[in-house]
Design an enzyme around this catalytic site. Sequence first.
Site, PDB file in Angstrom:
ATOM      1  N   HIS A   1      10.219   6.714   7.850  1.00  0.00           N
ATOM      2  CA  HIS A   1      10.761   6.826   6.492  1.00  0.00           C
ATOM      3  C   HIS A   1      12.264   7.090   6.598  1.00  0.00           C
ATOM      4  O   HIS A   1      12.758   7.545   7.630  1.00  0.00           O
ATOM      5  CB  HIS A   1      10.073   7.961   5.736  1.00  0.00           C
TER       6      HIS A   1
ATOM      7  N   ASN B   1       9.981   4.322   2.644  1.00  0.00           N
ATOM      8  CA  ASN B   1       9.924   3.843   4.017  1.00  0.00           C
ATOM      9  C   ASN B   1      11.208   3.110   4.352  1.00  0.00           C
ATOM     10  O   ASN B   1      11.936   2.670   3.473  1.00  0.00           O
ATOM     11  CB  ASN B   1       8.751   2.876   4.193  1.00  0.00           C
TER      12      ASN B   1
ATOM     13  N   CYS C   1       4.793   9.558  -0.109  1.00  0.00           N
ATOM     14  CA  CYS C   1       3.403   9.975   0.036  1.00  0.00           C
ATOM     15  C   CYS C   1       3.084  11.005  -1.045  1.00  0.00           C
ATOM     16  O   CYS C   1       3.778  12.025  -1.141  1.00  0.00           O
ATOM     17  CB  CYS C   1       3.155  10.579   1.423  1.00  0.00           C
TER      18      CYS C   1
ATOM     19  N   ARG D   1       0.840  -1.209   0.000  1.00  0.00           N
ATOM     20  CA  ARG D   1       0.000   0.000   0.000  1.00  0.00           C
ATOM     21  C   ARG D   1       0.872   1.255   0.000  1.00  0.00           C
ATOM     22  O   ARG D   1       1.027   1.925  -1.011  1.00  0.00           O
ATOM     23  CB  ARG D   1      -0.954  -0.009   1.213  1.00  0.00           C
ATOM     24  N   ASP D   2       1.471   1.561   1.109  1.00  0.00           N
ATOM     25  CA  ASP D   2       2.262   2.790   1.225  1.00  0.00           C
ATOM     26  C   ASP D   2       3.435   2.774   0.244  1.00  0.00           C
ATOM     27  O   ASP D   2       3.813   3.802  -0.311  1.00  0.00           O
ATOM     28  CB  ASP D   2       2.761   2.945   2.662  1.00  0.00           C
TER      29      ASP D   2
ATOM     30  N   HIS E   1       6.121   4.135  12.606  1.00  0.00           N
ATOM     31  CA  HIS E   1       6.216   4.122  11.143  1.00  0.00           C
ATOM     32  C   HIS E   1       7.261   5.164  10.745  1.00  0.00           C
ATOM     33  O   HIS E   1       7.052   6.356  10.942  1.00  0.00           O
ATOM     34  CB  HIS E   1       4.842   4.470  10.562  1.00  0.00           C
TER      35      HIS E   1
END
Length: 308
Positions: A207, A247, A238, A13-14, A205
């Site tokens: 990056h 990430n 993003c 997803r991300d 989370h």
Amino acid sequence: MRESVIINDVGPRDGLQSQAKILAPAQRLQLVEALIAAGVKHIEVGSFVSPKAVPAMAGAGEVVAGLPAVEGACFTVLIPNRKGYELACAAGARSMTMVLYGSEGMAQRNVNMSKRQAEAVTAEILQNARRDGVRVSTAIAVAFECPFDGPTDPAEVERITTEFLQLGADEIAIADTIGAANPLQVRRLTESLVQAHGADRLSCHFHDTRAMGLANVFAAVESGVRKFDASIGGLGGCPFAPGASGNVATEDVVMMLQQMGYDTGIDMRALLAAAALAKSLTGTAPGGRAMPWLQRRLAGGQSTLAPI
């Protein structure tokens, strides 16, 4: 027995939402299956957002429908609002993430709502989720710094965390959306949150924008956090946050944790195969920083578990 740390791979997803090459649902499922084969049981598999806004996530329902049955697995989808919740429920998703915001600027750019509006919608979704038997986690975006509003006040992150744990969120993820945090900031904030709430419902989370992703994972581990998002092959970014890059790579995080003596339940050789697949599918996955070393070590028949 070694202490466990959970890795939630957000690559499907991300990791894919900002890629120039858009993958079909079948290709995204292929990546999910490669992660499962490596022993990854927590995976963010897609998002129920407008395909006009995020074309890479079109067909999320097909991805959810194609997921294999895996004992102990947690397959999560991102939802931006009530409509996303309804679509995800209709598709059969049973674990979802709703995004909250450390800044007004990010809330407006990401979902065209104020922070408080996003919080009100999330509170309503949590209420509906209890009725529907759906697991809902909340991620606090730009928890350290916003590309529009600058540094985020830690007290605001603490307020949101406290409020939404009380409202019944299954988990709160502290998200460094643009990779701006440093390990001292991370340790101060995560220590405070763990002391106030315990670690069981907290995750992080990170990056790797400023090459501090692994250091920030380490700082949070030292504070007691035992669940982390990471992205296979270092995919990420993003579309609504200028400056957000990949990430922190799953293979780097797993390597570090294994060498520190933690159990992730993930097989490194199979994980590297998943990273190679991510690169083949996208053409852009950079791979973890330790990839060449890991490949040489495994080729020589050596383990990556023991401290060097």
